[in-house]
Design an enzyme around this catalytic site. Structure first.
Site, PDB file in Angstrom:
ATOM      1  N   LYS A  61      -9.698  -3.838  -5.562  1.00  0.00           N
ATOM      2  CA  LYS A  61     -10.401  -2.570  -5.722  1.00  0.00           C
ATOM      3  C   LYS A  61      -9.415  -1.419  -5.819  1.00  0.00           C
ATOM      4  O   LYS A  61      -9.650  -0.450  -6.501  1.00  0.00           O
ATOM      5  CB  LYS A  61     -11.308  -2.223  -4.546  1.00  0.00           C
ATOM      6  CG  LYS A  61     -11.773  -3.318  -3.650  1.00  0.00           C
ATOM      7  CD  LYS A  61     -12.785  -2.779  -2.656  1.00  0.00           C
ATOM      8  CE  LYS A  61     -12.743  -3.467  -1.294  1.00  0.00           C
ATOM      9  NZ  LYS A  61     -12.810  -4.899  -1.292  1.00  0.00           N
ATOM     10  N   LYS A  97      -3.038  -9.282  -9.477  1.00  0.00           N
ATOM     11  CA  LYS A  97      -4.111  -9.611  -8.548  1.00  0.00           C
ATOM     12  C   LYS A  97      -5.264  -8.616  -8.692  1.00  0.00           C
ATOM     13  O   LYS A  97      -5.032  -7.403  -8.680  1.00  0.00           O
ATOM     14  CB  LYS A  97      -3.565  -9.538  -7.106  1.00  0.00           C
ATOM     15  CG  LYS A  97      -4.608  -9.832  -6.048  1.00  0.00           C
ATOM     16  CD  LYS A  97      -4.311  -9.207  -4.691  1.00  0.00           C
ATOM     17  CE  LYS A  97      -5.629  -8.842  -4.048  1.00  0.00           C
ATOM     18  NZ  LYS A  97      -5.660  -8.275  -2.756  1.00  0.00           N
ATOM     19  N   LYS A 145       0.838  -1.205   0.000  1.00  0.00           N
ATOM     20  CA  LYS A 145       0.000   0.000   0.000  1.00  0.00           C
ATOM     21  C   LYS A 145       0.873   1.255   0.000  1.00  0.00           C
ATOM     22  O   LYS A 145       0.577   2.219  -0.696  1.00  0.00           O
ATOM     23  CB  LYS A 145      -0.967  -0.026   1.181  1.00  0.00           C
ATOM     24  CG  LYS A 145      -2.116  -1.007   0.937  1.00  0.00           C
ATOM     25  CD  LYS A 145      -3.012  -1.181   2.140  1.00  0.00           C
ATOM     26  CE  LYS A 145      -4.109  -2.204   1.862  1.00  0.00           C
ATOM     27  NZ  LYS A 145      -4.712  -2.725   3.087  1.00  0.00           N
TER      28      LYS A 145
HETATM   29  P1  ADP Z   1      -9.207  -5.772  -2.257  1.00  0.00           P
HETATM   30  O1  ADP Z   1      -7.816  -6.275  -2.508  1.00  0.00           O
HETATM   31  O2  ADP Z   1      -9.960  -5.572  -3.508  1.00  0.00           O
HETATM   32  O3  ADP Z   1      -9.220  -4.549  -1.355  1.00  0.00           O
HETATM   33  P2  ADP Z   1     -10.075  -7.161   0.073  1.00  0.00           P
HETATM   34  O4  ADP Z   1      -8.704  -6.998   0.617  1.00  0.00           O
HETATM   35  O5  ADP Z   1     -11.170  -6.376   0.693  1.00  0.00           O
HETATM   36  O6  ADP Z   1      -9.991  -6.895  -1.497  1.00  0.00           O
HETATM   37  O7  ADP Z   1     -10.432  -8.707   0.071  1.00  0.00           O
HETATM   38  C1  ADP Z   1     -11.602  -9.331   0.629  1.00  0.00           C
HETATM   39  C2  ADP Z   1     -11.438 -10.836   0.522  1.00  0.00           C
HETATM   40  O8  ADP Z   1     -11.370 -11.207  -0.862  1.00  0.00           O
HETATM   41  C3  ADP Z   1     -10.142 -11.377   1.145  1.00  0.00           C
HETATM   42  O9  ADP Z   1     -10.382 -12.633   1.716  1.00  0.00           O
HETATM   43  C4  ADP Z   1      -9.215 -11.484  -0.004  1.00  0.00           C
HETATM   44  O10 ADP Z   1      -8.219 -12.460   0.202  1.00  0.00           O
HETATM   45  C5  ADP Z   1     -10.160 -11.890  -1.125  1.00  0.00           C
HETATM   46  N1  ADP Z   1      -9.607 -11.395  -2.392  1.00  0.00           N
HETATM   47  C6  ADP Z   1      -9.498 -10.115  -2.789  1.00  0.00           C
HETATM   48  N2  ADP Z   1      -8.941 -10.022  -4.008  1.00  0.00           N
HETATM   49  C7  ADP Z   1      -8.690 -11.299  -4.399  1.00  0.00           C
HETATM   50  C8  ADP Z   1      -8.131 -11.881  -5.571  1.00  0.00           C
HETATM   51  N3  ADP Z   1      -7.736 -11.144  -6.598  1.00  0.00           N
HETATM   52  N4  ADP Z   1      -8.002 -13.217  -5.617  1.00  0.00           N
HETATM   53  C9  ADP Z   1      -8.417 -13.987  -4.579  1.00  0.00           C
HETATM   54  N5  ADP Z   1      -8.957 -13.514  -3.464  1.00  0.00           N
HETATM   55  C10 ADP Z   1      -9.106 -12.185  -3.356  1.00  0.00           C
END
Ligand code: ADP
Ligand code: TRP
Length: 323
Positions: free
Chosen positions: A195, A192, A113
Site C-alpha cells: 500500500k 513487492k 520505511k
Molecule cells: P503493506 O506492505 O501493503 O503495508 P502489510 O504490511 O499490511 O502490507 O501486510 C499485511 C500482510 O500481507 C502481511 O502478512 C504481509 O506479509 C502480507 N503481504 C503484504 N504485501 C505482500 C506482498 N506483496 N506479497 C506477499 N505478502 C504480502
C-alpha cells in the site's frame, strides 16, 4: 481445543490488495476449519503512519469488510480490532524492557520505511515489539504472514526466548507460516506490492479503476509478434495465482507462440481476477449494507480474545513482579 492456535493481523493503513490476499489472507483463511484462529485488524500499528482520524476509522471498517468478504467465518474464527484489547499495550511495554535496541535497528521494514522518507517516530521503531505482544498475548503457535514479515517473527521469537530464559517458561514460542511459492506478490512495477509503494492492485474496487491498474502493469518491450517469456512477466505471475493449471498452461502457450501482446495478457488477467473474486465481491456488498452486524462481530471477537489476553497478562505480570 482443536488443531493449533493460529494468529495473524493486517494493518488498517490503506486498502487491502492482492499481495495481502495471496500472501496472507488466503493461507490464513484456508486453515480456519481445523484450527483455533485469531485474526485481527492492527489499527494501533496503522497509527505509526498517522492517518487522519476519520480515515483510520474508515480503513479499519474496510479491512473488516474485506476479511469477511474473503471468507473469514466469525463463528469459527475470533476476529477483532487490536485496539479493543488494551492488555496488548501493557505486554508491549513489558517486552520492550527486554528488547535490545540493536535488534530493532536491524529490522528491514523500519530501514525501508525511513529510506522512503517516512518520519522516524518511536512507534515505527518499536513496531516489532507491539507485534510480538500481539502474537505472544494469545499463546499463538503459528503465524501466517507474507515473507516480508519473516524478520518480525524472528524478533518475536527472540524476545519470547529472552523472556522465558529470565522468568521461566511462560510464553509460547511461535512459528511463522510462509507460503514460499507465492512468497512476494509483485506490484504494478514488479517490486513487492505494498500500500505504501503506490504499486498495489486492490482486492475490491470499481471495475474501471481496477482495469486501468491491470493495464498499467510494467512489462518489457518485446514486440507483439515475438514469443515472450511468461516466467519473467508480472502479468503472468499474477495470473498464476488465480488461474487453474489448464488456464495457466493455455496462457503460457500463447506467450510462447508469439502474436500475442501484453495488452491481451492483461485483459485475460483482468477477466480472471473478476471471476476469481466475484463471490467475495457479492459477500462484501451484503456486509457493507449491515455495518452494525460487522461491529457486533468485532465486539464478540474482542470479548473472546480478551479472555485469553487477560489470562496471559496475569501470568506475565505475576512473573515480572507487577502483581
Ligand atoms: P503493506 O506492505 O501493503 O503495508 P502489510 O504490511 O499490511 O502490507 O501486510 C499485511 C500482510 O500481507 C502481511 O502478512 C504481509 O506479509 C502480507 N503481504 C503484504 N504485501 C505482500 C506482498 N506483496 N506479497 C506477499 N505478502 C504480502
Ligand atoms: N506487521 C504486520 C504487517 O504489516 C501486521 C501485524 C501486526 C501482524 N501484528 C501482527 C501480523 C501479528 C501477524 C501477527 O503485515
Amino acid at each position: 481445543m482443536k488443531g493449533k492456535r493460529i494468529l495473524s493481523g493486517v494493518q488498517s493503513s490503506g486498502t487491502l490488495h492482492l499481495g495481502n490476499y495471496f500472501g496472507m489472507m488466503r493461507p490464513a483463511l484456508s486453515i480456519q476449519e481445523e484450527n483455533e484462529c485469531f485474526y485481527f485488524i492492527a489499527n494501533y500499528h496503522a497509527l505509526t503512519v498517522l492517518p487522519d482520524p476519520e480515515a483510520l476509522r474508515q480503513r479499519t471498517f474496510n479491512v473488516a469488510l474485506d476479511f469477511l468478504a474473503c471468507g473469514l467465518d466469525p463463528q469459527k474464527t475470533v476476529f477483532f480490532r487490536q485496539s479493543d484489547i488494551p492488555e496488548v499495550q501493557v505486554l508491549s511495554w513489558i517486552l520492550s524492557c527486554l528488547t535490545p535496541v540493536g535488534l530493532l535497528e536491524r529490522c528491514h521494514s523500519y530501514k525501508d520505511k525511513l529510506a522512503r522518507g517516512m518520519e522516524a517516530n518511536q512507534g515505527l521503531f518499536s513496531y516489532p515489539v507491539l507485534m510480538a505482544a500481539d502474537i505472544l498475548l494469545y499463546n499463538s503457535q503459528v503465524v501466517p504472514v507474507g515473507k516480508d514479515q519473516k524478520q518480525h517473527l524472528e524478533v518475536t521469537r527472540d524476545i519470547a526466548i529472552r523472556f522465558n530464559n529470565h522468568y521461566g517458561d511462560i510464553l509460547t514460542i511461535p512459528e511463522p507460516m510462509i507460503q514460499e511459492e507465492v512468497a512476494v506478490i509483485p506490484g504494478l512495477d514488479g517490486q513487492k506490492m505494498s500500500k505504501s509503494y503506490g504499486n498495489a492492485i486492490e482486492i475490491f474496487g470499481e471495475d474501471k479503476a481496477i482495469r486501468k491498474k491491470f493495464m498499467s502493469i510494467v512489462t518489457d518491450s518485446t514486440p507483439m509478434e515475438e514469443p515472450k517469456n511468461p516466467d519473467t512477466c508480472n502479468v503472468y505471475k499474477l495470473f498464476k495465482l488465480m488461474g487453474t493449471p489448464e488456464e495457466c498452461e493455455a496462457l503460457r502457450a500463447k506467450y510462447l507462440g508469439g502474436n500475442f501482446g501484453y495488452g491481451h495478457a492483461k485483459q485475460a488477467l483482468f477477466e480472471k481476477y473478476k471471476e476469481y473474486f466475484a463471490e467475495a465481491r457479492e459477500r462484501r456488498s451484503e456486509y457493507l449494507a449491515k455495518p452494525q452486524l460487522v461491529e457486533d462481530i468485532l465486539q464478540d471477537g474482542a470479548s473472546r480474545a480478551r479472555k485469553v489476553a487477560q489470562a496471559t497478562l496475569h501470568k506475565v505480570c505475576a512473573a515480572v513482579g507487577l502483581e
